[in-house]
Write an enzyme that holds these catalytic residues in place. Structure first.
Site, short mmCIF file in Angstrom:
data_model
loop_
_atom_site.label_atom_id
_atom_site.label_comp_id
_atom_site.label_asym_id
_atom_site.label_seq_id
_atom_site.Cartn_x
_atom_site.Cartn_y
_atom_site.Cartn_z
CG HIS A 219 -8.46 3.88 0.80
ND1 HIS A 219 -8.84 3.22 1.95
CD2 HIS A 219 -9.55 4.59 0.41
CE1 HIS A 219 -10.10 3.53 2.24
NE2 HIS A 219 -10.54 4.36 1.31
CG ASN B 126 -1.92 1.09 1.25
OD1 ASN B 126 -1.61 2.23 0.89
ND2 ASN B 126 -3.13 0.79 1.67
CG HIS C 121 -5.64 -1.78 10.19
ND1 HIS C 121 -6.11 -0.69 9.50
CD2 HIS C 121 -5.35 -1.35 11.43
CE1 HIS C 121 -6.14 0.36 10.30
NE2 HIS C 121 -5.67 -0.01 11.48
CG ASP C 122 -2.26 -1.45 12.96
OD1 ASP C 122 -1.76 -0.53 12.28
OD2 ASP C 122 -3.13 -1.26 13.82
CD GLU D 8 -7.15 -0.83 0.98
OE1 GLU D 8 -7.09 0.27 1.56
OE2 GLU D 8 -6.58 -1.85 1.41
#
Length: 238
Positions: free
Chosen positions: A44, A8, A191-192, A71
């Site tokens: 995104h 990302n 995520h993370d 996204e």
């Protein structure tokens, strides 16, 4: 097969936007991430263009030699982007426009009719669909019913609890992954996820197809270099 790594690059755009101009370049980042071994590029494009801009979406598209994952919340703006660009995958998130980052999964019961319509439109374009989702059996079962190809697990709780008790942190994801597989859904995650916690997650979720990692990977690259960092993350997925 090992899970794929989609990088990302939102944070590259955040840094660029802080100063203006085109440094660092998101198009160069997209090219280099793929050159260095990334299996895909994730973006995104939020309506406020706080990081990825509409121009970026179109500039990156012809540079993709792997997979393009876009996204976003599936409003008409997003759907036009998908129709124009035709990425490999559209990852749908339930975010309102003003949230800082995606931290909630879809309520696939409440949004059943909406998601059916959106996914049908995406499938008519030949786009693979993934729903950002939490470890809730009912929501996962309904993700299959609305026609999604995959789910993307929101892994924030896993990352938060990993250092306290990694077995407890992974347990709900293992249970939910079994439900997803039983219902014919592919499994993504994001995520993370980081150099600290990724390997254990990938080892435990054996049907994992793809991880999308941005903040941690780009942060690590500041110290370790982008090519080296991508290779380090890839090794954790073997």
């Amino acid at each position: 097969m090992s899970a794929k790594l989609s990088v990302n690059i939102n944070k590259i755009a955040t840094l660029r936007n802080a100063r203006g101009g085109n440094t660092p370049s998101v198009t160069e980042a997209a090219k280099n991430c793929q050159l260095f071994g990334a299996d895909g590029i994730t973006i995104h494009p939020r309506p406020d263009e706080r990081h990825i801009t509409l121009k970026d979406v179109y500039d990156i598209a012809p540079l993709i030699t792997t997979e393009y994952n876009i996204e976003g919340y599936p409003d008409e703006r997003f759907m036009k982007i998908i129709a124009d660009v035709k990425p490999t995958q559209a990852t749908l998130v339930p975010d309102p426009p003003d949230v800082l980052t995606s931290e909630n999964g879809w309520d696939t019961v409440k949004n059943y009719d909406f998601l059916v319509e959106v996914i049908q439109r995406l499938h008519s374009m030949g786009i693979r669909t993934s729903l950002f989702i939490e470890t809730d059996a009912k929501m996962i079962e309904n993700a299959a019913k609305v026609g999604a190809d995959r789910i993307e697990f929101y892994t924030g709780p896993y990352a938060h609890n990993y250092s306290k008790d990694k077995a407890a942190a992974i347990a709900p994801y293992k249970e939910s992954a079994a439900i997803a597989t039983k219902n014919g859904l592919g499994i993504n995650a994001g995520h993370d996820l980081s150099l600290e916690n990724l390997e254990f997650f990938a080892d435990e979720i054996t049907d994992l197809l793809e991880v999308s990692i941005g903040h941690a990977l780009i942060s690590d690259a500041i110290y370790l270099g982008l090519e080296n960092t991508i290779n380090m993350y890839k090794k954790l997925l073997l």
